[in-house]
Design an enzyme around this catalytic site. Structure first.
Site, PDB file in Angstrom:
ATOM      1  N   SER A  49      32.747  41.444  34.550  1.00  0.00           N
ATOM      2  CA  SER A  49      31.314  41.138  34.629  1.00  0.00           C
ATOM      3  C   SER A  49      30.818  40.857  33.217  1.00  0.00           C
ATOM      4  O   SER A  49      31.494  41.184  32.233  1.00  0.00           O
ATOM      5  CB  SER A  49      30.551  42.338  35.218  1.00  0.00           C
ATOM      6  OG  SER A  49      30.592  43.417  34.296  1.00  0.00           O
ATOM      7  N   ASP A  84      33.103  37.462  36.568  1.00  0.00           N
ATOM      8  CA  ASP A  84      32.456  37.901  37.800  1.00  0.00           C
ATOM      9  C   ASP A  84      30.938  37.722  37.676  1.00  0.00           C
ATOM     10  O   ASP A  84      30.347  38.166  36.689  1.00  0.00           O
ATOM     11  CB  ASP A  84      32.811  39.384  38.015  1.00  0.00           C
ATOM     12  CG  ASP A  84      32.402  39.904  39.376  1.00  0.00           C
ATOM     13  OD1 ASP A  84      32.304  39.098  40.322  1.00  0.00           O
ATOM     14  OD2 ASP A  84      32.208  41.134  39.496  1.00  0.00           O
ATOM     15  N   HIS A  85      30.321  37.081  38.636  1.00  0.00           N
ATOM     16  CA  HIS A  85      28.860  36.855  38.637  1.00  0.00           C
ATOM     17  C   HIS A  85      28.361  36.279  37.315  1.00  0.00           C
ATOM     18  O   HIS A  85      27.455  36.833  36.680  1.00  0.00           O
ATOM     19  CB  HIS A  85      28.101  38.148  38.955  1.00  0.00           C
ATOM     20  CG  HIS A  85      28.288  38.582  40.363  1.00  0.00           C
ATOM     21  ND1 HIS A  85      27.685  37.962  41.430  1.00  0.00           N
ATOM     22  CD2 HIS A  85      29.068  39.559  40.896  1.00  0.00           C
ATOM     23  CE1 HIS A  85      28.068  38.536  42.546  1.00  0.00           C
ATOM     24  NE2 HIS A  85      28.914  39.503  42.256  1.00  0.00           N
ATOM     25  N   GLY A 178      28.502  48.385  45.290  1.00  0.00           N
ATOM     26  CA  GLY A 178      28.344  49.843  45.215  1.00  0.00           C
ATOM     27  C   GLY A 178      28.596  50.482  46.573  1.00  0.00           C
ATOM     28  O   GLY A 178      29.134  49.855  47.492  1.00  0.00           O
ATOM     29  N   GLY A 208      31.702  43.261  47.071  1.00  0.00           N
ATOM     30  CA  GLY A 208      31.307  44.578  47.584  1.00  0.00           C
ATOM     31  C   GLY A 208      32.397  45.224  48.413  1.00  0.00           C
ATOM     32  O   GLY A 208      32.131  45.866  49.432  1.00  0.00           O
ATOM     33  N   VAL A 230      36.772  44.418  44.354  1.00  0.00           N
ATOM     34  CA  VAL A 230      36.623  45.878  44.342  1.00  0.00           C
ATOM     35  C   VAL A 230      36.313  46.327  42.918  1.00  0.00           C
ATOM     36  O   VAL A 230      37.040  45.983  41.989  1.00  0.00           O
ATOM     37  CB  VAL A 230      37.922  46.569  44.833  1.00  0.00           C
ATOM     38  CG1 VAL A 230      37.769  48.090  44.795  1.00  0.00           C
ATOM     39  CG2 VAL A 230      38.311  46.098  46.221  1.00  0.00           C
ATOM     40  N   ASN A 231      35.264  47.080  42.777  1.00  0.00           N
ATOM     41  CA  ASN A 231      34.889  47.584  41.458  1.00  0.00           C
ATOM     42  C   ASN A 231      34.571  49.077  41.536  1.00  0.00           C
ATOM     43  O   ASN A 231      35.286  49.919  40.985  1.00  0.00           O
ATOM     44  CB  ASN A 231      33.677  46.781  40.936  1.00  0.00           C
ATOM     45  CG  ASN A 231      33.283  47.152  39.525  1.00  0.00           C
ATOM     46  OD1 ASN A 231      33.960  47.925  38.857  1.00  0.00           O
ATOM     47  ND2 ASN A 231      32.176  46.621  39.057  1.00  0.00           N
TER      48      ASN A 231
HETATM   49  P1  13P Z   1      32.019  46.974  44.645  1.00  0.00           P
HETATM   50  O1  13P Z   1      31.602  47.554  43.333  1.00  0.00           O
HETATM   51  O2  13P Z   1      31.111  47.335  45.734  1.00  0.00           O
HETATM   52  O3  13P Z   1      33.442  47.269  44.943  1.00  0.00           O
HETATM   53  O4  13P Z   1      31.888  45.389  44.499  1.00  0.00           O
HETATM   54  C1  13P Z   1      32.687  44.692  43.592  1.00  0.00           C
HETATM   55  C2  13P Z   1      32.288  43.267  43.475  1.00  0.00           C
HETATM   56  O5  13P Z   1      31.847  42.653  44.408  1.00  0.00           O
HETATM   57  C3  13P Z   1      32.466  42.600  42.181  1.00  0.00           C
HETATM   58  O6  13P Z   1      31.797  41.401  42.135  1.00  0.00           O
END
Ligand code: 13P
Length: 287
Positions: A49, A84-85, A178, A208, A230-231
């Site tokens: 990110s 990411d984003h 999240g 997500g 997954v984060n």
């Molecule tokens: P989570 O943090 O919900 O796993 O989402 C990760 C994500 O979508 C990164 O862009």
């Protein structure tokens, strides 16, 4: 060597599985994810990110660390380094830093502006052999300052963005960054099926990924999802293992304060959850 994510995701669509994007924060995260991918012979996408990039002192540092680590750990499975984003400016910074893939998140712009900026960035990325992800409809919740209302993507808008030549598309279908709230309604599979009908074999991305039940993950894959992000779950596994180490007083025993010992349980925690996700997504053995 870093590779773009295009080829690995095309194969995933054909083989009816998904490749995990796991977000990285530092050296431990990166090493844990790379080693797990190698041990499981799985392709992998490392997500960064803008906030995490800044935390690691910039995208150039990230690219240098990841490329050097692939080399020194002898990683041979396909690895993509992906923004990411990304903002419009962030995309250019990552292109310059040597990332192999970018995401332009223009979902908060009016559709015309999203189209215009995505078109430009598709050309930039493809001229350099990078893959590019775009987003339609927003992912709910918050991730590193990126806040989304969680609206369901309009299938016609997905088709419009897909036709610009993006390599994979994130479509909001009720997914949230999240932890999911108790009253979460679940993924909107009708919307996903409609989007799939219009975009054909274009790999779809499910953001997500933390906390989505297994049956929903499998159904999403069967409807064209080929990349799952997954984060938070890696962060939670790291936190839980680290908390246990401290609560058991292990940091107070001998050289338990040594950062390499202190961070080891969290590191193993990340490896555990990444392996579980690779098995669930079906990417094990697909490198
Ligand atoms: P989570 O943090 O919900 O796993 O989402 C990760 C994500 O979508 C990164 O862009």
């Amino acid at each position: 060597m870093l590779v773009s994510a295009t080829e690995m995701l095309k194969k995933a669509v054909e083989g009816h599985y998904a490749v995990g994007q796991f977000n990285i924060n530092n050296l431990e995260w990166t090493k844990a994810i790379l080693l797990t991918a190698q041990e499981n012979n799985s392709p992998v996408i490392l997500g960064v990110s803008e906030g995490a990039g800044k935390y690691m002192t910039g995208f150039k540092t990230v690219e240098a660390m990841v490329s050097a680590m692939i080399d020194s750990l002898g990683i041979t499975v396909p690895v993509a380094l992906h923004l990411d984003h990304g903002s419009y400016e962030g995309c250019y910074k990552c292109v310059k830093a040597g990332f192999s893939s970018i995401m332009f998140d223009g979902s908060h712009f009016p559709i015309e502006e999203n189209v215009e900026k995505t078109t430009e960035l598709v050309h930039v990325a493809h001229n350099l052999g990078l893959s590019i992800e775009a987003e339609v409809g927003s992912i709910g919740g918050e991730e590193d300052g990126v806040v989304g209302a969680g609206e369901i993507a309009d299938p016609q808008e997905c088709k419009r963005i897909a036709d610009l030549g993006v390599d994979f598309l994130a479509a909001g279908i009720g997914n949230i960054h999240g932890k999911y709230p108790e009253n979460w309604k679940g993924l909107d599979f009708d919307a996903l099926a409609k989007i799939k009908e219009l975009v054909g074999d274009l790999p779809l991305v499910l953001h997500g990924g933390t906390g989505i039940p297994e049956d929903m993950i499998k159904k999403a894959i069967s409807l064209g999802v080929a990349k799952i992000n997954v984060n938070t779950e890696c962060q939670l596994y790291f936190q839980e293992a680290t908390r246990k180490y401290i609560e058991e007083g292990k940091d107070l025993q001998g050289k338990g304060f040594d950062p390499r010992k202190l961070l080891a349980p969290g590191f193993e925690g990340i490896k555990t959850i990444v392996k579980e996700k690779m098995e669930l997504f079906g990417s094990v053995g697909k490198a």
